[in-house]
Enzyme design. Structure first.
Site, short mmCIF file in Angstrom:
data_model
loop_
_atom_site.label_atom_id
_atom_site.label_comp_id
_atom_site.label_asym_id
_atom_site.label_seq_id
_atom_site.Cartn_x
_atom_site.Cartn_y
_atom_site.Cartn_z
N ARG A 181 -2.67 8.23 3.60
CA ARG A 181 -1.42 7.37 2.81
C ARG A 181 -0.94 7.80 1.60
NH1 ARG A 181 -3.03 1.71 0.44
NH2 ARG A 181 -4.12 1.82 -1.25
N ASP B 217 1.33 2.30 9.63
CA ASP B 217 0.74 1.65 10.87
C ASP B 217 2.25 1.69 11.37
OD1 ASP B 217 -1.01 0.59 9.79
OD2 ASP B 217 -0.71 -1.55 9.47
N THR C 133 5.59 2.28 6.62
CA THR C 133 3.88 1.32 6.64
C THR C 133 3.53 2.59 7.25
OG1 THR C 133 2.79 -0.09 8.35
CG2 THR C 133 4.88 -0.10 8.24
N GLY D 250 0.42 -1.41 -0.07
CA GLY D 250 0.06 0.11 -0.32
C GLY D 250 1.13 1.13 0.27
N GLY E 101 -5.03 0.69 9.56
CA GLY E 101 -4.63 -0.03 11.12
C GLY E 101 -4.80 -1.46 11.29
N ARG E 102 -3.99 -2.52 10.15
CA ARG E 102 -4.62 -3.46 10.32
C ARG E 102 -4.82 -3.94 11.56
NH1 ARG E 102 -6.58 -7.27 6.61
NH2 ARG E 102 -5.88 -5.74 5.33
N TYR F 248 -6.77 6.37 2.59
CA TYR F 248 -6.43 6.79 1.89
C TYR F 248 -5.73 7.95 1.36
CZ TYR F 248 -8.24 2.97 -0.26
OH TYR F 248 -8.91 0.99 0.15
N GLU G 256 -9.12 0.84 12.00
CA GLU G 256 -9.80 -0.44 11.60
C GLU G 256 -9.58 -1.80 12.13
OE1 GLU G 256 -8.76 -0.55 7.88
OE2 GLU G 256 -6.86 -0.84 7.52
#
Length: 408
Positions: free
Chosen positions: A327, A152, A150, A13, A196-197, A324, A267
């Site tokens: 990022r 995150d 990343t 991503g 943030g998976r 989006y 998320e």
């Protein structure tokens, strides 16, 4: 080590560092040895498998500094996992029975690449290490030097990933408009869903940046413009235990007093519960080529909004996602400095044949160095015991306990 040709690729991503990192690498090679050829594979491993690359020509070298002004990636990204042969066959990137790792490695050999710079997360960089190992076994030496990307900030053992600081700042900026919607209806519930998976760092850091912004503003409470209404009233992260009923009771009080509630949601929070609910209902959970659940198909924000809306008496609910927006931003000043230090070291390591991922090593006194690939991993949890986060949650009035799944 003699370096004649360098290849760049960005993958996974987007993060607010890719364009600048590409520009920084080009600039540093120009400064040290302009005779070294630089190519860029288009759309990451997709371009490597298809042999699709562009040569960084004199014009691109001369104007590399312009890349620092933009977000996204000028050379393109994709989500391609070289060990997922089934998916690659379906996408027409390899033939049935063909080894994707072998095909990619042979393409690097064919293109005469001596150094490969990968700008991506743990999957991107460890895959590049596998390619280098394969080529070494077949008597072709390739040095792989990765850069950690990343939003995150969850790469082990790297203190700060490229792009994460900017993303947190963008979360705040997005919030400043979205939370302005809190007076668009009586008893308004706003859920700001942040990327943030597995890691809640970005949600937490974004909430902190937003709080800093709140503290710089002037207010007119008598007419309804109050800090309390614009504030963050709850933060939910994957690393935190969640008692929905207890939180709903607390937030009901906020709603009754202020007339609105604003939630910052990572998320990844509550995803196991959502998946269990979907599977119990016989709904198939969609996954990407890496095996990750496609979070946009399960809508954590909508699920949380549904859980809380009735319990706190919301008349209207708004769920907004900043992912989006955050990022794809250009890098901010803090990230530009970090990118500069990392790209300079990446080139130095490449020229002396030292492989690894560049970063401040948390297991080695936070020293900036090339960290060996076997030590790189993803999924680093956010430490909710950090003082700045404890202080933030104290201001919000929310209790914090670690989730069982994050107790390690």
């Amino acid at each position: 080590m003699s370096v004649r040709r360098v290849a760049l690729l960005t993958a996974g991503g987007f993060a607010p560092c890719l364009s600048s990192a590409v520009g920084g690498l080009i600039e540093r090679y120009n400064e040290i040895d302009p005779s070294i050829e630089i190519i860029a594979y288009q759309h990451g491993y997709h371009g490597l498998l298809t042999g699709n690359y562009v040569l960084i020509d004199e014009e691109a070298r001369k104007h590399a500094h312009i890349l620092h002004r933009f977000g996204g990636s000028p050379i393109g990204n994709s989500r391609v996992k070289l060990t997922n042969a089934k998916n690659l066959v379906e996408r027409g990137l390899v033939e049935e029975g063909e080894n994707p790792l072998e095909k990619a490695a042979e393409q690097l050999r064919k293109d005469g690449v001596d150094v490969l710079h990968t700008i991506g997360g743990d999957d991107t960089n460890t895959t590049a290490a596998d390619l280098a190992a394969y080529l070494e076994e077949h008597n072709y030496h390739l040095t792989v030097v990765g850069l950690p990307k990343t939003i995150d900030n969850d790469v082990v053992p790297i203190r700060q990933s490229l792009g994460a600081w900017t993303a947190a700042e963008e979360v705040s900026e997005y919030s400043q408009n979205i939370i302005g919607e809190h007076r668009s209806n009586p008893r308004m519930l706003i859920v700001h869903e942040v990327m943030g998976r597995h890691c809640g760092w970005l949600t937490a850091a974004g909430a902190l940046e937003y709080h800093k912004w709140l503290d710089t503003q002037e207010w007119v409470p008598s007419i309804g413009l109050s800090k309390e209404r614009w504030d963050v009233h709850a933060v939910f992260l994957p690393e935190m235990a969640l008692d929905i009923d207890a939180e709903a009771q607390r937030l009901r009080g906020v709603m009754d007093e202020l007339g609105n509630v604003n939630i910052f949601l990572s998320e990844g929070a509550g995803v196991p519960e959502i998946i269990a609910e979907m599977e119990a209902a016989g709904i198939e959970v969609q996954r990407d080529p890496f095996g990750h659940v496609k979070l946009d198909t399960i809508n954590p924000g909508q699920w949380f909004a549904k859980q809380f809306a009735e319990k706190i008496g919301a008349e209207k609910v708004m769920v907004q996602k900043s992912g989006y927006f955050s990022r794809s931003s250009r890098a901010n000043a803090d990230d530009l400095r970090l990118i500069k230090s990392m790209t300079d070291l990446a080139v130095e390591c490449a020229l002396r044949g030292e492989a690894g991922v560049i970063g401040h090593d948390e297991e080695n006194g936070d020293r900036l160095c090339a960290i060996p690939f076997p030590r790189i991993a993803g999924g680093k949890p956010f430490d909710i015991t950090q003082q700045w986060f404890v202080d933030l949650m104290g201001e919000i009035g929310q209790s914090v306990a670690p989730a069982e799944a994050s107790a390690h």
